[in-house]
Write a protein that holds these residues in place. Structure first.
Motif, mmCIF file in Angstrom:
data_model
loop_
_atom_site.group_PDB
_atom_site.id
_atom_site.type_symbol
_atom_site.label_atom_id
_atom_site.label_comp_id
_atom_site.label_asym_id
_atom_site.label_seq_id
_atom_site.Cartn_x
_atom_site.Cartn_y
_atom_site.Cartn_z
ATOM 1 N N GLU A 76 0.904 -1.314 -0.108
ATOM 2 C CA GLU A 76 0.097 -0.090 0.004
ATOM 3 C C GLU A 76 0.963 1.262 -0.108
ATOM 4 N N PRO A 77 0.511 2.312 -0.782
ATOM 5 C CA PRO A 77 1.334 3.588 -0.621
ATOM 6 C C PRO A 77 1.473 4.184 0.715
ATOM 7 N N THR A 78 2.530 4.567 1.093
ATOM 8 C CA THR A 78 2.999 4.940 2.465
ATOM 9 C C THR A 78 2.976 6.516 2.179
ATOM 10 N N LEU A 79 2.239 7.165 3.156
ATOM 11 C CA LEU A 79 2.039 8.797 3.046
ATOM 12 C C LEU A 79 2.922 9.222 4.325
ATOM 13 N N GLY A 80 3.683 10.364 4.076
ATOM 14 C CA GLY A 80 4.142 11.104 5.474
ATOM 15 C C GLY A 80 2.981 11.887 6.155
ATOM 16 N N ARG A 81 3.398 11.780 7.390
ATOM 17 C CA ARG A 81 2.304 12.771 8.462
ATOM 18 C C ARG A 81 3.100 13.796 8.741
ATOM 19 N N PHE A 82 2.579 15.019 8.467
ATOM 20 C CA PHE A 82 3.147 16.512 8.836
ATOM 21 C C PHE A 82 1.801 17.223 9.781
ATOM 22 N N PRO A 83 2.565 17.920 10.786
ATOM 23 C CA PRO A 83 1.516 18.711 11.610
ATOM 24 C C PRO A 83 0.577 19.690 10.670
ATOM 25 N N GLN A 84 -0.408 20.243 11.364
ATOM 26 C CA GLN A 84 -1.117 21.044 10.481
ATOM 27 C C GLN A 84 -0.660 22.285 10.303
ATOM 28 N N GLY A 85 -0.778 22.834 9.076
ATOM 29 C CA GLY A 85 -0.288 23.929 8.494
ATOM 30 C C GLY A 85 1.110 23.518 7.957
ATOM 31 N N GLU A 86 1.796 22.309 7.716
ATOM 32 C CA GLU A 86 2.976 22.343 7.165
ATOM 33 C C GLU A 86 2.829 21.404 5.889
ATOM 34 N N HIS A 87 3.709 21.569 4.982
ATOM 35 C CA HIS A 87 3.761 20.668 3.641
ATOM 36 C C HIS A 87 5.199 20.252 3.564
ATOM 37 N N PRO A 88 5.377 18.916 3.037
ATOM 38 C CA PRO A 88 6.350 18.577 2.802
ATOM 39 C C PRO A 88 7.388 19.327 1.844
ATOM 40 N N ILE A 89 6.716 20.236 0.971
ATOM 41 C CA ILE A 89 7.731 21.156 0.207
ATOM 42 C C ILE A 89 8.347 22.279 0.829
ATOM 43 N N MET A 90 7.909 22.376 2.179
ATOM 44 C CA MET A 90 8.436 23.522 3.001
ATOM 45 C C MET A 90 9.808 23.133 3.471
ATOM 46 N N GLY A 91 10.990 24.162 3.293
ATOM 47 C CA GLY A 91 12.263 23.970 3.405
ATOM 48 C C GLY A 91 12.526 23.435 4.915
ATOM 49 N N SER A 92 11.631 24.081 5.931
ATOM 50 C CA SER A 92 11.974 23.896 7.175
ATOM 51 C C SER A 92 11.515 22.541 7.653
ATOM 52 N N VAL A 93 10.538 22.020 6.945
ATOM 53 C CA VAL A 93 9.973 20.600 7.314
ATOM 54 C C VAL A 93 11.015 19.587 6.774
ATOM 55 N N TYR A 94 11.592 19.796 5.744
ATOM 56 C CA TYR A 94 12.301 18.899 5.036
ATOM 57 C C TYR A 94 13.712 18.970 5.768
ATOM 58 N N LEU A 95 14.337 20.028 6.185
ATOM 59 C CA LEU A 95 15.454 20.062 7.131
ATOM 60 C C LEU A 95 15.247 19.485 8.447
ATOM 61 N N ARG A 96 14.229 19.577 9.236
ATOM 62 C CA ARG A 96 13.863 19.248 10.404
ATOM 63 C C ARG A 96 13.986 17.551 10.264
ATOM 64 N N LYS A 97 13.358 17.052 9.166
ATOM 65 C CA LYS A 97 13.234 15.772 8.913
ATOM 66 C C LYS A 97 14.750 15.128 8.624
ATOM 67 N N TRP A 98 15.445 15.939 7.926
ATOM 68 C CA TRP A 98 16.821 15.323 7.444
ATOM 69 C C TRP A 98 17.521 15.053 8.808
ATOM 70 N N LYS A 99 17.556 16.261 9.491
ATOM 71 C CA LYS A 99 18.321 16.428 10.778
ATOM 72 C C LYS A 99 17.953 15.115 11.817
ATOM 73 N N ASN A 100 16.672 14.784 11.999
ATOM 74 C CA ASN A 100 16.159 13.932 12.693
ATOM 75 C C ASN A 100 16.747 12.418 12.297
ATOM 76 N N GLU A 101 16.568 12.288 10.811
ATOM 77 C CA GLU A 101 16.988 10.910 10.284
ATOM 78 C C GLU A 101 18.537 10.638 10.096
ATOM 79 N N ASN A 102 19.392 11.897 10.299
ATOM 80 C CA ASN A 102 20.652 11.557 10.116
ATOM 81 C C ASN A 102 21.600 12.139 11.293
ATOM 82 N N GLY A 103 20.701 11.788 12.606
ATOM 83 C CA GLY A 103 21.130 11.860 13.874
ATOM 84 C C GLY A 103 21.624 13.374 14.357
ATOM 85 N N GLU A 104 21.488 14.524 13.741
ATOM 86 C CA GLU A 104 21.766 15.776 14.193
ATOM 87 C C GLU A 104 20.695 16.402 14.681
ATOM 88 N N SER A 105 20.651 17.076 15.838
ATOM 89 C CA SER A 105 19.764 17.864 16.625
ATOM 90 C C SER A 105 19.750 19.165 16.501
#
Length: 105
Positions: A76-105
């Motif tokens: 089944e397709p997997t969809l990302g979960r984003f808080p209200q008012g945020e979109h995956p295209i937003m740069g801040s969301v991308y950077l936060r997710k990248w830092k979480n997945e790569n071990g930076e805080s």
């Protein structure tokens, strides 16, 4: 092109072994991408296709073909979960997710 060869002759041996690039020579050198041409340019700026030179690919008959793709059709397709008012295209969301997945805080 002769001046380029002289310059490469003075270059270190490691640089001489590298292939020529368009930045290493003066104007007029066109490297291309080894695909060839399928037509010719006209004097008025157009392009005429030579259909004898156009590549055609013969696809075999796939009836009774038993191999399957590497990806299952049952997933089944997997969809990302984003808080209200945020979109995956937003740069801040991308950077936060990248830092979480790569071990930076």
């Amino acid at each position: 092109m002769r001046a380029t060869l002289i310059n490469l002759a003075r270059a270190p041996s490691s640089i001489r072994r590298l292939p020529l690039t368009t930045k290493m020579v003066n104007g007029g050198f066109y490297k291309g991408n080894r695909t060839g041409t399928v037509g010719r340019h006209t004097k008025h700026g157009g392009f005429v296709i030579d259909w004898e030179r156009v590549r055609t690919y013969v696809v075999p008959d796939m009836k009774g073909f038993e191999l399957t793709p590497f990806v299952t059709n049952k997933m089944e397709p997997t969809l990302g979960r984003f808080p209200q008012g945020e979109h995956p295209i937003m740069g801040s969301v991308y950077l936060r997710k990248w830092k979480n997945e790569n071990g930076e805080s």
